[in-house]
Design a protein around this motif. Structure first.
Motif, short mmCIF file in Angstrom:
data_model
loop_
_atom_site.label_atom_id
_atom_site.label_comp_id
_atom_site.label_asym_id
_atom_site.label_seq_id
_atom_site.Cartn_x
_atom_site.Cartn_y
_atom_site.Cartn_z
N VAL A 46 -13.69 31.29 -8.20
CA VAL A 46 -12.59 30.69 -8.93
C VAL A 46 -12.34 29.30 -8.37
CG1 VAL A 46 -10.19 30.90 -9.67
CG2 VAL A 46 -11.55 32.96 -9.30
N LEU A 47 -12.33 28.30 -9.24
CA LEU A 47 -12.09 26.92 -8.85
C LEU A 47 -10.76 26.48 -9.44
CD1 LEU A 47 -15.64 25.42 -9.54
CD2 LEU A 47 -14.82 26.64 -7.51
N TYR A 48 -10.05 25.64 -8.70
CA TYR A 48 -8.71 25.25 -9.14
C TYR A 48 -8.61 23.74 -9.29
CZ TYR A 48 -7.57 29.99 -7.63
OH TYR A 48 -7.55 31.36 -7.48
N GLY A 49 -7.75 23.34 -10.24
CA GLY A 49 -7.48 21.92 -10.41
C GLY A 49 -6.72 21.69 -11.70
N ASP A 50 -5.71 20.84 -11.63
CA ASP A 50 -4.94 20.46 -12.81
C ASP A 50 -5.68 19.32 -13.50
OD1 ASP A 50 -3.15 19.59 -14.70
OD2 ASP A 50 -1.43 19.48 -13.35
#
Length: 233
Positions: A46-50
């Motif tokens: 799982v990768l995160y970023g707005d």
């Protein structure tokens, strides 16, 4: 087995992509805006970023590159209205395309509404339709500039997701199958091999500007100026 990144995959079509591709035995990286949006904790990567924030999008590209070269990226993330339409629907796919190790295949989520998008690249405000015209043109540009890879745009239809609403008339299942097919099918099954606009696994004619070299060049100049990130030769 392919390594695939799906952006905006915490719900809707993106999550459906992740579930189907994982069930088919592929390694899938799910992108979400933040940890609170991930309901399915069984996904391995799982990768995160707005994606509304340029620095977080740049960081997402870094996270993705740490996993290696992807076989496919499905640029699924999108918003329908509000101040983040241009950033999420257009700038983010551009930045990821410019900064990630080039994947073998790139699939960009478009919409039939792209046909009513404005070709005025210097407009002070940009609608959802404009953003989908831009991202469709970005897919066609990539197909020309990276002929060894594959790049396509997909109209998933008006489907009953959080964005589409419960009254949307099209099939949610059909809405995600074309992306999965383009990401994983043998190249011999996909015709044209690259640079097409698809609706339910059938190529359709996009807005003429999407294939116009002058519009494509103007779009790249706009995005380079907006982000400070050049598109690699």
């Amino acid at each position: 087995m392919a390594l695939i990144l799906v952006t905006g995959a915490s719900a809707g079509l993106g999550l459906a992509n992740v579930a189907a591709l994982t069930d088919a035995g592929h390694d899938v990286a799910l992108h979400a805006r933040n940890r609170d949006r991930v309901v399915d904790q069984s996904v391995r990567e799982v990768l995160y970023g707005d994606l509304a924030q340029l620095d977080e999008t740049v960081n997402l590209a870094r996270q993705a590159n740490e996993l290696g070269r992807f076989d496919a990226v499905i640029h699924n993330a999108g918003v329908l209205n509000g101040p983040d339409v241009f950033a999420v629907n257009v700038v983010a796919p551009y930045v990821l395309t410019a900064l990630m190790t080039p994947p073998a295949r790139a699939i960009f989520l478009s919409s039939s509404m792209h046909r009513s998008g404005s070709t005025d690249l210097r407009a002070r405000s940009r609608s959802y339709s404009d953003s989908k015209l831009y991202v469709t043109a970005l897919a066609m540009t990539l197909a020309v500039r990276r002929p060894a890879s594959m790049a396509h745009a997909v109209d998933p239809g008006w489907v009953p997701t959080r964005m589409g609403g419960s009254a949307a008339p099209d099939s949610l299942e059909e809405g995600h199958q074309t992306q999965e097919w383009l990401a994983t099918a043998d190249e011999s099954e996909i015709s044209p091999r690259s640079g097409a606009y698809w609706y339910h696994r059938k190529p359709r004619q996009p807005h003429p500007a999407a294939h116009d070299p002058r519009f494509q060049q103007g779009l790249l100049r706009l995005l380079e100026e907006h982000t400070g990130i050049g598109f690699p030769a």
